[in-house]
Write a protein that holds these residues in place. Structure first.
Motif, PDB file in Angstrom:
ATOM      1  N   MET A 137      -6.895  29.786 -26.317  1.00 15.10           N
ATOM      2  CA  MET A 137      -6.134  30.225 -27.091  1.00 15.10           C
ATOM      3  C   MET A 137      -6.202  31.936 -26.494  1.00 15.10           C
ATOM      4  SD  MET A 137      -4.367  28.308 -30.087  1.00 15.10           S
ATOM      5  CE  MET A 137      -3.577  29.277 -30.772  1.00 15.10           C
ATOM      6  N   ASN A 138      -7.310  32.387 -27.065  1.00 11.86           N
ATOM      7  CA  ASN A 138      -7.363  34.215 -27.218  1.00 11.86           C
ATOM      8  C   ASN A 138      -7.787  34.016 -25.166  1.00 11.86           C
ATOM      9  OD1 ASN A 138      -8.322  36.709 -27.727  1.00 11.86           O
ATOM     10  ND2 ASN A 138     -10.648  36.124 -27.082  1.00 11.86           N
ATOM     11  N   ALA A 139      -8.134  33.315 -24.675  1.00 12.14           N
ATOM     12  CA  ALA A 139      -8.671  33.517 -22.877  1.00 12.14           C
ATOM     13  C   ALA A 139      -7.718  33.319 -22.329  1.00 12.14           C
ATOM     14  CB  ALA A 139     -10.219  32.573 -22.943  1.00 12.14           C
ATOM     15  N   VAL A 199     -14.778  22.515 -35.760  1.00 13.05           N
ATOM     16  CA  VAL A 199     -15.355  22.795 -34.678  1.00 13.05           C
ATOM     17  C   VAL A 199     -14.458  22.953 -33.568  1.00 13.05           C
ATOM     18  CG1 VAL A 199     -16.953  22.668 -32.582  1.00 13.05           C
ATOM     19  CG2 VAL A 199     -17.707  22.325 -34.935  1.00 13.05           C
ATOM     20  N   LEU A 200     -13.303  21.580 -33.443  1.00 11.50           N
ATOM     21  CA  LEU A 200     -12.585  21.901 -32.598  1.00 11.50           C
ATOM     22  C   LEU A 200     -11.254  22.153 -32.393  1.00 11.50           C
ATOM     23  CD1 LEU A 200     -12.557  19.347 -30.174  1.00 11.50           C
ATOM     24  CD2 LEU A 200     -10.741  18.476 -31.814  1.00 11.50           C
ATOM     25  N   ALA A 201     -11.141  23.548 -33.774  1.00 11.33           N
ATOM     26  CA  ALA A 201      -9.654  24.092 -34.288  1.00 11.33           C
ATOM     27  C   ALA A 201     -10.597  25.985 -33.473  1.00 11.33           C
ATOM     28  CB  ALA A 201      -9.704  24.481 -35.669  1.00 11.33           C
ATOM     29  N   ALA A 202     -11.809  25.695 -33.491  1.00  9.66           N
ATOM     30  CA  ALA A 202     -12.615  27.409 -33.224  1.00  9.66           C
ATOM     31  C   ALA A 202     -12.682  27.249 -31.712  1.00  9.66           C
ATOM     32  CB  ALA A 202     -14.028  27.336 -33.671  1.00  9.66           C
ATOM     33  N   LEU A 203     -13.187  26.245 -31.133  1.00 13.80           N
ATOM     34  CA  LEU A 203     -12.798  26.061 -30.231  1.00 13.80           C
ATOM     35  C   LEU A 203     -11.551  26.060 -28.913  1.00 13.80           C
ATOM     36  CD1 LEU A 203     -15.470  23.820 -29.376  1.00 13.80           C
ATOM     37  CD2 LEU A 203     -15.384  25.836 -28.224  1.00 13.80           C
ATOM     38  N   PRO A 237     -10.827  39.977 -39.996  1.00 10.92           N
ATOM     39  CA  PRO A 237     -12.417  40.326 -38.927  1.00 10.92           C
ATOM     40  C   PRO A 237     -11.442  39.433 -37.196  1.00 10.92           C
ATOM     41  CG  PRO A 237     -12.418  37.270 -40.006  1.00 10.92           C
ATOM     42  CD  PRO A 237     -11.069  39.074 -41.252  1.00 10.92           C
ATOM     43  N   TRP A 238     -10.763  38.931 -37.434  1.00 11.93           N
ATOM     44  CA  TRP A 238     -10.149  38.399 -35.765  1.00 11.93           C
ATOM     45  C   TRP A 238     -10.442  39.125 -34.637  1.00 11.93           C
ATOM     46  CZ3 TRP A 238     -11.290  34.807 -33.471  1.00 11.93           C
ATOM     47  CH2 TRP A 238     -10.321  34.328 -31.754  1.00 11.93           C
ATOM     48  N   PRO A 239      -8.925  40.277 -35.396  1.00 16.31           N
ATOM     49  CA  PRO A 239      -8.985  41.240 -34.491  1.00 16.31           C
ATOM     50  C   PRO A 239     -10.230  41.731 -33.496  1.00 16.31           C
ATOM     51  CG  PRO A 239      -7.681  41.435 -36.155  1.00 16.31           C
ATOM     52  CD  PRO A 239      -8.351  40.293 -36.730  1.00 16.31           C
ATOM     53  N   ARG A 240     -11.362  41.927 -34.352  1.00 18.49           N
ATOM     54  CA  ARG A 240     -13.086  42.188 -34.164  1.00 18.49           C
ATOM     55  C   ARG A 240     -13.138  41.481 -33.024  1.00 18.49           C
ATOM     56  NH1 ARG A 240      -9.648  44.652 -38.340  1.00 18.49           N
ATOM     57  NH2 ARG A 240      -9.874  46.953 -38.318  1.00 18.49           N
ATOM     58  N   TYR A 263     -14.243  25.847 -22.012  1.00 14.20           N
ATOM     59  CA  TYR A 263     -14.043  25.997 -23.405  1.00 14.20           C
ATOM     60  C   TYR A 263     -12.924  24.006 -23.527  1.00 14.20           C
ATOM     61  CZ  TYR A 263     -14.175  30.427 -24.844  1.00 14.20           C
ATOM     62  OH  TYR A 263     -14.927  31.456 -25.272  1.00 14.20           O
ATOM     63  N   THR A 264     -12.275  24.688 -22.420  1.00 15.42           N
ATOM     64  CA  THR A 264     -11.658  22.632 -22.352  1.00 15.42           C
ATOM     65  C   THR A 264     -12.437  22.005 -22.440  1.00 15.42           C
ATOM     66  OG1 THR A 264     -10.034  24.061 -21.016  1.00 15.42           O
ATOM     67  CG2 THR A 264      -9.797  21.608 -20.773  1.00 15.42           C
ATOM     68  N   VAL A 265     -13.733  22.234 -21.497  1.00 15.25           N
ATOM     69  CA  VAL A 265     -14.243  20.897 -21.315  1.00 15.25           C
ATOM     70  C   VAL A 265     -15.051  20.415 -23.072  1.00 15.25           C
ATOM     71  CG1 VAL A 265     -16.645  20.390 -20.351  1.00 15.25           C
ATOM     72  CG2 VAL A 265     -15.090  20.879 -19.106  1.00 15.25           C
ATOM     73  N   LEU A 266     -15.526  22.145 -23.162  1.00 14.90           N
ATOM     74  CA  LEU A 266     -15.939  21.641 -24.984  1.00 14.90           C
ATOM     75  C   LEU A 266     -15.264  20.496 -25.668  1.00 14.90           C
ATOM     76  CD1 LEU A 266     -17.837  24.789 -25.067  1.00 14.90           C
ATOM     77  CD2 LEU A 266     -19.272  22.605 -25.228  1.00 14.90           C
ATOM     78  N   ILE A 267     -13.391  21.082 -25.599  1.00 12.61           N
ATOM     79  CA  ILE A 267     -12.670  20.867 -26.113  1.00 12.61           C
ATOM     80  C   ILE A 267     -12.514  19.119 -25.734  1.00 12.61           C
ATOM     81  CG2 ILE A 267     -10.333  20.467 -26.715  1.00 12.61           C
ATOM     82  CD1 ILE A 267     -10.316  23.624 -26.596  1.00 12.61           C
TER      83      ILE A 267
END
Ligand code: SF4
Ligand code: SF4
Lengths: 499, 292
Positions: free
Chosen positions: A105-107, A96-100, A227-230, A349-353
């Motif tokens: 990073m993407n944002a 979960v942490l990795a996904a967030l 799938p990540w680019p999509r 995102y930061t708060v969730l992380i």
């Protein structure tokens, strides 16, 4: 639309249904982003290849490998952490942490993952470096391919290249299996051909995937398989930094000479000299001047290439640079660019992380060597004894995560005057008993709790079991229930019961 | 439909279109790569190979076996065989150990209970219930009342040879049909039943002559159930003073029991199950909680 204007459906063979692969010969480039990529490549591959050899002393009864996935014994060791199968939620937490983090990073900066960290990118980069070293840079490779002559030198080059590729791929597979057994021992077994077959099978599988994905498939993985680019296209917004060509500065593009003349004549001239250097260095064959597109993995190499060109021409760099969609629009309207790294998306995102990280940290620090779980007998839920007392049975599993045999106290709490029995373990107290559990082991116990008829008040009462480590005093509690027959059983006369 | 134009190029993207157009919307030509097509062909070849190698097509009364001769049944058998090898040591140890010793050794106890639980589910569960909770006429094995004795050895004996079957070793001793066979006059049966109700500390329904009931009980029932009705595991006579009734403890059911008698049976398991399994079953049942 009148029928005359409707275009005729073409015959099936009129259009190519399958696209021939466009060969890409990325050119070597030097610059900031290239250097950053080399450093990241060295760190990530270094960690991957050498981590299994790092030692971490845990005590006499445990392996001393820092990172070890011990499948036969169902343990995962990570430095000071030892995870049991029932604690797999830690791994879930990490994912979960990795996904967030990926989202964040993407944002902030689009596909940084793709451009710098993705294994596909890192290994492909490494394979390209080998290719360049042996077959030469872009122009040379293109010429050789075009000539198509198979002289001795070219054959030798090809053999050499593929041998080195295969060796890297083989080492990749080799490093993989080292995470699953004691690395030095396994290395010894592997070279003396005494390792288990499954180790060789996994090395073969990973050699094949590495060799084919990084050597042959390369950008095709990003273009067609990943799938990540999509996904990231759905996650990004107009404030995310992306590699972008600045139209306002670059257009109209023209040769350096023409641009100079135009500028003298006070006519508008773009900075782009249409030299195609940005396309030549691109590992996915993208022309970034056509705007953000799926093929672009945002590696920043075209920034380096263009900056080099601009430097030679004596123009300012940054014609291709990290910028936001919003700024592209602003520039078009001759407004000042704004950068908004701190915005709702990144804050959330930061708060969730931070939240997930804090929960995991808490779980980790409050975790001890003692574990207990209880499973209430379901069939029968309770047993009525000859004297009318009610008994509930539980399967209790006690866990000793420490590395030595330890005495524990198991006790029942929350009930008034219960009778407490642990099958196969001599009783040492009215509501508790002492028992031993081996190092790094669990023990399953059948536990019986009985209440006399007179003390039964509810159909369902709360009961807990507590396990205490006598050595260090740490304990764990599991909650369960004590069930009794329906109705006001304690005052009920036994008129009918069909046992 | 007019002449098609396959080389039409979309002005916005600069890509060629397929020439398909619906209400002015054109389809861009974004073909798959060739290797994708090759993967598809490879899958077909793989599929054909699979059909040849493994069981695939159903036939009228059988199926194509495949050249590798694979069958999932064999796999189960291999797994079971290796399981047996794995258990071998422990099973051998259990065969030679006494029942009491098995219960004292934590490791053996754990294995015996697991083995016993599995064997119970398949062999005993159909009558006694999966959790040994019992039901009308099948005793609950979790409680502490035992018709034929609840010690390890008594349970072991019962499982080995069963109850009221042809095996000479089996438990014997029926509850006679006092009413049907005219041993107790029909009119007296409710009286003795009312007395039996009082044995477990309850009040009978009607106003009956309990003294007569007691006399009838002493004459007919006490020889097996004992003067105080405490029962006798030697002959399988249940305790009548407790809260536990195999067939039901209400007066009506007791009258029925006295009238028609009872004679529940249990099969012989010795010879049908392996010795170690029977031992494991005895330990499992004994450790359900009611063992004596
Ligand atoms: S367009 Fe530039 S940033 Fe994108 S993949 Fe190509 S070189 Fe990298
Ligand atoms: S490298 Fe820079 S100048 Fe050259 S074509 Fe690309 S954008 Fe234009």
């Amino acid at each position: 639309m009148s029928s005359a204007e409707v275009p005729q459906a073409p015959h099936d063979d009129d259009i190519p249904l399958y696209e021939a692969r466009k060969e890409i010969y990325p050119q070597a480039v030097h610059g900031r982003f290239r250097t950053a990529k080399w450093i990241i490549l060295c760190i990530t591959l270094g960690v991957y290849y050498f981590l299994p050899f790092v030692r971490w002393y845990r005590g006499p009864n445990a392996p001393d490998q820092a990172v070890l996935i011990d499948l036969p014994n169902r343990r995962f060791y990570f430095f000071f952490i030892e995870i049991w199968p029932q604690e797999l939620y830690y791994v879930t937490g990490l994912l979960v942490l990795a996904a967030l983090i990926l989202f964040l990073m993407n944002a902030v900066a689009g596909r940084v993952w793709c451009g710098y960290l993705c294994p596909q990118t890192v290994w492909t980069d490494l394979f390209y470096a080998v290719e360049r070293m042996i077959e030469g840079d872009r122009r040379e490779r293109m010429q050789k391919a075009e000539r198509g002559r198979w002289d001795l030198e070219r054959i030798a080059e090809k053999i050499l290249k593929h041998t080195i590729w295969l060796m890297i791929a083989w080492w990749t597979g080799g490093a993989w299996v080292l995470y699953f057994a004691d690395a030095p021992t396994l290395v010894h077994e592997l070279v003396t051909f005494q390792a288990p077959v499954v180790a060789y099978v996994w090395i073969a599988i990973l050699t094949f995937t590495t060799y084919s994905l990084a050597g042959w498939m390369r950008e095709q993985v990003c273009l067609y398989m990943c799938p990540w680019p999509r996904i990231q296209a759905a996650l990004t917004d107009e404030y995310a930094l992306n590699v972008m060509y600045r139209y306002d500065r670059g257009e109209p593009r023209m040769s350096a000479k023409k641009a100079e003349a135009a500028r003298k004549a006070d006519e508008s001239a773009g900075d782009c000299v249409d030299c195609f250097q940005c396309v030549a260095v691109c590992p996915t064959g993208v022309d970034i001047r056509n705007g953000s597109q799926l093929g672009c993995i945002q590696c920043g190499l075209c920034i380096d290439a263009c900056d080099n060109v601009m430097a030679k021409l004596g123009r300012p760099g940054g014609l291709i640079a990290y910028d936001t969609d919003d700024n592209a629009e602003r520039r078009e309207h001759h407004e000042e660019p704004v950068y908004r790294i701190i915005r709702a998306r990144t804050v959330i995102y930061t708060v969730l992380i931070a939240l997930v990280g804090a929960v995991m940290l808490y779980a980790f620090t409050s975790r001890n060597n003692v574990g207990i779980s209880a499973l209430h007998d379901r069939n029968p839920l309770f047993v009525k004894l000859a004297d009318g007392a009610i008994r509930n049975a539980y399967t209790i599993r006690v866990t000793n995560k420490s590395l030595d045999t330890r005495p524990f106290r198991l006790e029942v709490i929350g009930l008034k005057e219960p009778k407490f029995d642990v099958i196969g373990v001599p009783q040492t107290g009215a509501t508790s008993t002492l028992l031993e559990v081996g190092p790094d082991q669990t023990r399953e116990l059948r536990v019986l709790v009985t209440l006399p008829k007179a003390l039964i008040r509810d159909e369902k009462a709360d009961v807990s079991f507590r396990l205490t480590d006598i050595v260090d005093g740490s304990s764990a509690i599991v909650r369960d229930h004590f069930f009794a027959p329906e109705g006001d059983y304690h005052s009920q006369q036994d008129g009918h019961h069909g046992q | 439909m007019a002449a098609h134009d396959t080389n039409k190029v979309d002005t916005v993207t600069g890509m060629s279109t397929t020439g398909h157009e619906w209400d002015g919307i054109q389809e861009l030509n974004t073909p798959l790569p060739r290797w994708w097509l090759w993967l598809f062909y490879i899958c077909i070849v793989w599929g054909i190979g699979y059909v040849i190698a493994y069981p695939a097509w159903p036939l009228v009364s059988s199926y194509t076996k495949g050249v590798l001769g694979y069958a999932s049944r064999d796999q189960i058998e291999t797994d079971m065989a290796s399981l047996k090898v794995q258990r071998g040591d422990m099973v051998a140890k259990m065969e030679s150990a006494s029942l009491a010793d098995i219960e004292k050794d934590p490791k053996m106890l754990e294995v015996a209970r697991a083995l016993g639980k599995a064997a119970f589910g398949t062999n005993c569960g159909p009558c006694h219930g999966q959790g040994a909770q019992g039901g009308p006429s099948y005793p609950n094995l979790n409680d502490d009342q035992w018709i034929w004795g609840g010690s390890l050895d008594q349970i072991y004996q019962t499982i080995q040879y069963g109850i009221r079957n042809e095996n000479p070793e089996s438990r014997q001793g029926p509850m006679p049909a006092f009413g049907k066979d005219g041993i107790i006059p029909k009119a007296d049966i409710p009286i003795v039943a009312a007395y039996v109700v009082t044995l477990s500390g309850r009040k009978p329904e009607g106003n009956v002559d309990l003294a007569k009931g007691q006399k009838l009980f002493a004459e007919n029932c006490a020889s097996c159930h004992g003067d105080a009705g405490k029962g006798n595991p030697e002959v399988g006579a249940p305790n009548l003073t407790s809260n536990i009734w195999l067939y039901g403890g209400d007066e009506k059911t007791i009258i029925e029991t006295v009238t028609n008698g009872r004679g529940g049976v249990m099969p012989v398991w010795a010879g049908r199950l392996e010795p170690a399994t029977i031992k494991a079953l005895a330990v499992y049942v004994h450790t359900l909680g009611g063992g004596q």
